[in-house]
Design a protein around this motif. Structure first.
Motif, PDB file in Angstrom:
ATOM      1  N   LEU A  31       0.984  22.779  -1.119  1.00  0.00           N
ATOM      2  CA  LEU A  31       1.497  21.427  -1.357  1.00  0.00           C
ATOM      3  C   LEU A  31       1.598  20.640  -0.053  1.00  0.00           C
ATOM      4  CD1 LEU A  31       2.742  19.377  -3.351  1.00  0.00           C
ATOM      5  CD2 LEU A  31       4.958  20.408  -2.850  1.00  0.00           C
ATOM      6  N   LEU A  32       2.102  21.263   0.987  1.00  0.00           N
ATOM      7  CA  LEU A  32       2.241  20.583   2.267  1.00  0.00           C
ATOM      8  C   LEU A  32       0.895  20.235   2.885  1.00  0.00           C
ATOM      9  CD1 LEU A  32       5.251  22.464   3.888  1.00  0.00           C
ATOM     10  CD2 LEU A  32       5.220  20.188   2.873  1.00  0.00           C
ATOM     11  N   SER A  33      -0.140  21.021   2.600  1.00  0.00           N
ATOM     12  CA  SER A  33      -1.463  20.702   3.149  1.00  0.00           C
ATOM     13  C   SER A  33      -2.031  19.435   2.523  1.00  0.00           C
ATOM     14  CB  SER A  33      -2.427  21.873   2.951  1.00  0.00           C
ATOM     15  OG  SER A  33      -2.769  22.004   1.591  1.00  0.00           O
ATOM     16  N   ARG A  34      -1.555  19.066   1.332  1.00  0.00           N
ATOM     17  CA  ARG A  34      -2.019  17.839   0.670  1.00  0.00           C
ATOM     18  C   ARG A  34      -1.278  16.603   1.147  1.00  0.00           C
ATOM     19  NH1 ARG A  34      -3.196  17.475  -5.368  1.00  0.00           N
ATOM     20  NH2 ARG A  34      -3.607  15.473  -4.462  1.00  0.00           N
ATOM     21  N   VAL A  35      -0.109  16.809   1.756  1.00  0.00           N
ATOM     22  CA  VAL A  35       0.676  15.676   2.220  1.00  0.00           C
ATOM     23  C   VAL A  35       0.025  15.135   3.485  1.00  0.00           C
ATOM     24  CG1 VAL A  35       2.917  14.960   3.138  1.00  0.00           C
ATOM     25  CG2 VAL A  35       2.809  16.560   1.239  1.00  0.00           C
ATOM     26  N   SER A  36      -0.303  13.867   3.471  1.00  0.00           N
ATOM     27  CA  SER A  36      -0.955  13.281   4.631  1.00  0.00           C
ATOM     28  C   SER A  36       0.049  12.645   5.577  1.00  0.00           C
ATOM     29  CB  SER A  36      -1.976  12.245   4.182  1.00  0.00           C
ATOM     30  OG  SER A  36      -1.335  11.266   3.416  1.00  0.00           O
ATOM     31  N   THR A  37       1.165  12.181   5.057  1.00  0.00           N
ATOM     32  CA  THR A  37       2.189  11.585   5.895  1.00  0.00           C
ATOM     33  C   THR A  37       3.552  12.036   5.409  1.00  0.00           C
ATOM     34  OG1 THR A  37       0.846   9.632   6.264  1.00  0.00           O
ATOM     35  CG2 THR A  37       3.170   9.416   6.706  1.00  0.00           C
ATOM     36  N   PHE A  38       4.367  12.433   6.346  1.00  0.00           N
ATOM     37  CA  PHE A  38       5.719  12.860   6.047  1.00  0.00           C
ATOM     38  C   PHE A  38       6.637  12.174   7.049  1.00  0.00           C
ATOM     39  CE2 PHE A  38       9.246  15.701   7.148  1.00  0.00           C
ATOM     40  CZ  PHE A  38       9.877  15.778   5.924  1.00  0.00           C
ATOM     41  N   LYS A  39       7.681  11.525   6.561  1.00  0.00           N
ATOM     42  CA  LYS A  39       8.590  10.846   7.468  1.00  0.00           C
ATOM     43  C   LYS A  39      10.023  11.109   7.032  1.00  0.00           C
ATOM     44  CE  LYS A  39       9.411   6.544   9.824  1.00  0.00           C
ATOM     45  NZ  LYS A  39       8.971   5.199  10.080  1.00  0.00           N
ATOM     46  N   TYR A  40      10.816  11.577   7.974  1.00  0.00           N
ATOM     47  CA  TYR A  40      12.235  11.784   7.737  1.00  0.00           C
ATOM     48  C   TYR A  40      12.967  11.357   8.999  1.00  0.00           C
ATOM     49  CZ  TYR A  40      16.712  13.973   6.799  1.00  0.00           C
ATOM     50  OH  TYR A  40      18.047  14.194   6.601  1.00  0.00           O
ATOM     51  N   LYS A  41      13.759  10.325   8.905  1.00  0.00           N
ATOM     52  CA  LYS A  41      14.466   9.727  10.036  1.00  0.00           C
ATOM     53  C   LYS A  41      13.476   9.435  11.156  1.00  0.00           C
ATOM     54  CE  LYS A  41      18.946  11.520   8.798  1.00  0.00           C
ATOM     55  NZ  LYS A  41      20.116  12.275   9.176  1.00  0.00           N
ATOM     56  N   LEU A  81     -12.742  -2.763  12.164  1.00  0.00           N
ATOM     57  CA  LEU A  81     -11.457  -2.921  12.855  1.00  0.00           C
ATOM     58  C   LEU A  81     -10.560  -3.912  12.126  1.00  0.00           C
ATOM     59  CD1 LEU A  81     -12.617  -2.878  16.583  1.00  0.00           C
ATOM     60  CD2 LEU A  81     -11.235  -1.156  15.412  1.00  0.00           C
ATOM     61  N   ARG A  82     -11.145  -4.986  11.600  1.00  0.00           N
ATOM     62  CA  ARG A  82     -10.354  -5.953  10.815  1.00  0.00           C
ATOM     63  C   ARG A  82      -9.875  -5.314   9.512  1.00  0.00           C
ATOM     64  NH1 ARG A  82     -14.449  -9.462  12.492  1.00  0.00           N
ATOM     65  NH2 ARG A  82     -15.385  -9.465  10.428  1.00  0.00           N
ATOM     66  N   ILE A  83     -10.727  -4.519   8.880  1.00  0.00           N
ATOM     67  CA  ILE A  83     -10.321  -3.832   7.643  1.00  0.00           C
ATOM     68  C   ILE A  83      -9.152  -2.903   7.929  1.00  0.00           C
ATOM     69  CG2 ILE A  83     -11.031  -2.114   5.914  1.00  0.00           C
ATOM     70  CD1 ILE A  83     -13.847  -3.365   6.046  1.00  0.00           C
ATOM     71  N   SER A  84      -9.178  -2.217   9.089  1.00  0.00           N
ATOM     72  CA  SER A  84      -8.098  -1.275   9.408  1.00  0.00           C
ATOM     73  C   SER A  84      -6.749  -1.971   9.557  1.00  0.00           C
ATOM     74  CB  SER A  84      -8.424  -0.477  10.678  1.00  0.00           C
ATOM     75  OG  SER A  84      -8.312  -1.281  11.825  1.00  0.00           O
ATOM     76  N   VAL A 158      -2.699   6.448   5.676  1.00  0.00           N
ATOM     77  CA  VAL A 158      -3.273   6.408   7.016  1.00  0.00           C
ATOM     78  C   VAL A 158      -2.657   5.239   7.768  1.00  0.00           C
ATOM     79  CG1 VAL A 158      -5.415   6.215   8.327  1.00  0.00           C
ATOM     80  CG2 VAL A 158      -5.461   7.221   6.062  1.00  0.00           C
ATOM     81  N   THR A 159      -2.329   5.466   9.026  1.00  0.00           N
ATOM     82  CA  THR A 159      -1.841   4.371   9.848  1.00  0.00           C
ATOM     83  C   THR A 159      -3.035   3.625  10.439  1.00  0.00           C
ATOM     84  OG1 THR A 159      -1.762   5.676  11.882  1.00  0.00           O
ATOM     85  CG2 THR A 159       0.227   5.684  10.491  1.00  0.00           C
TER      86      THR A 159
END
Length: 182
Positions: A31-41, A81-84, A158-159
């Motif tokens: 499950l964690l391998s599928r998470v692309s972004t994780f944010k806690y505090k 770059l504009r799309i990003s 994605v950032t």
């Protein structure tokens, strides 16, 4: 006795979570391998790990001789770059077209009437040609996997900076393919 009960109450959930995580560790890892972004505090993890792996492969590749890119390629990079800025995920998916375009120009296509490519076929043709280092193949494979995650995983985030890093790697991958023209 009251203090003992309070301690048990305070520890019940954390112990239960740790125990369940241990029992289902394989499932949690998947499950964690599928998470692309994780944010806690203040802690944030992103799909940057995949990018770091691709960047390490890119560092091992001897840079191809730089040719002045065509005006259309420069405009395509500027557009990406504009799309990003608006949609980093879309920029990752679109950046793969740089590699597909380089592959098509290098003759790595299938189909007689309608020329087309697919990511897996590009990699297999590159390997078969013998013109590319294992690092180049690994870089392109990492980029393919990241692109697939961006295309197919609904929870993939994605950032903008990660999308720009991916774009730089895609440009390098396309340059490696273009430099190997026969």
């Amino acid at each position: 006795m009251e203090h003992f009960v309070e301690i048990i109450k305070a520890l019940a959930w954390p112990v239960a979570v740790i125990w369940m995580s241990f029992i289902f560790r394989a499932e949690v890892r998947a499950l964690l391998s599928r998470v692309s972004t994780f944010k806690y505090k203040d802690v944030e993890a992103s799909f940057g790990q995949s990018l770091e792996k691709a960047e390490s492969e890119a560092r091992n590749i001897k840079s191809p001789v730089k040719t002045n890119g065509s005006e259309s390629e420069s405009s395509q990079i500027e557009q990406l770059l504009r799309i990003s800025e608006v949609s980093p995920r879309a920029a990752v998916v679109e950046a793969w077209t740089l590699i597909e375009t380089a592959a098509m120009k290098n003759g790595l296509v299938m189909g007689g009437v309608i020329k087309r490519t697919n990511p897996k076929m590009i990699l297999s043709r590159l390997e078969e040609s013998g013109k590319f280092s294992p690092e180049s193949i690994n870089l392109l494979n990492e980029l393919r996997q990241i692109r697939n995650k961006a295309s197919h995983l609904p929870d993939f985030a994605v950032t903008q900076s990660d999308a720009e890093r991916y774009l730089e790697l895609a440009v390098k991958g396309a340059a490696v393919i273009s430099a190997a023209k026969s």
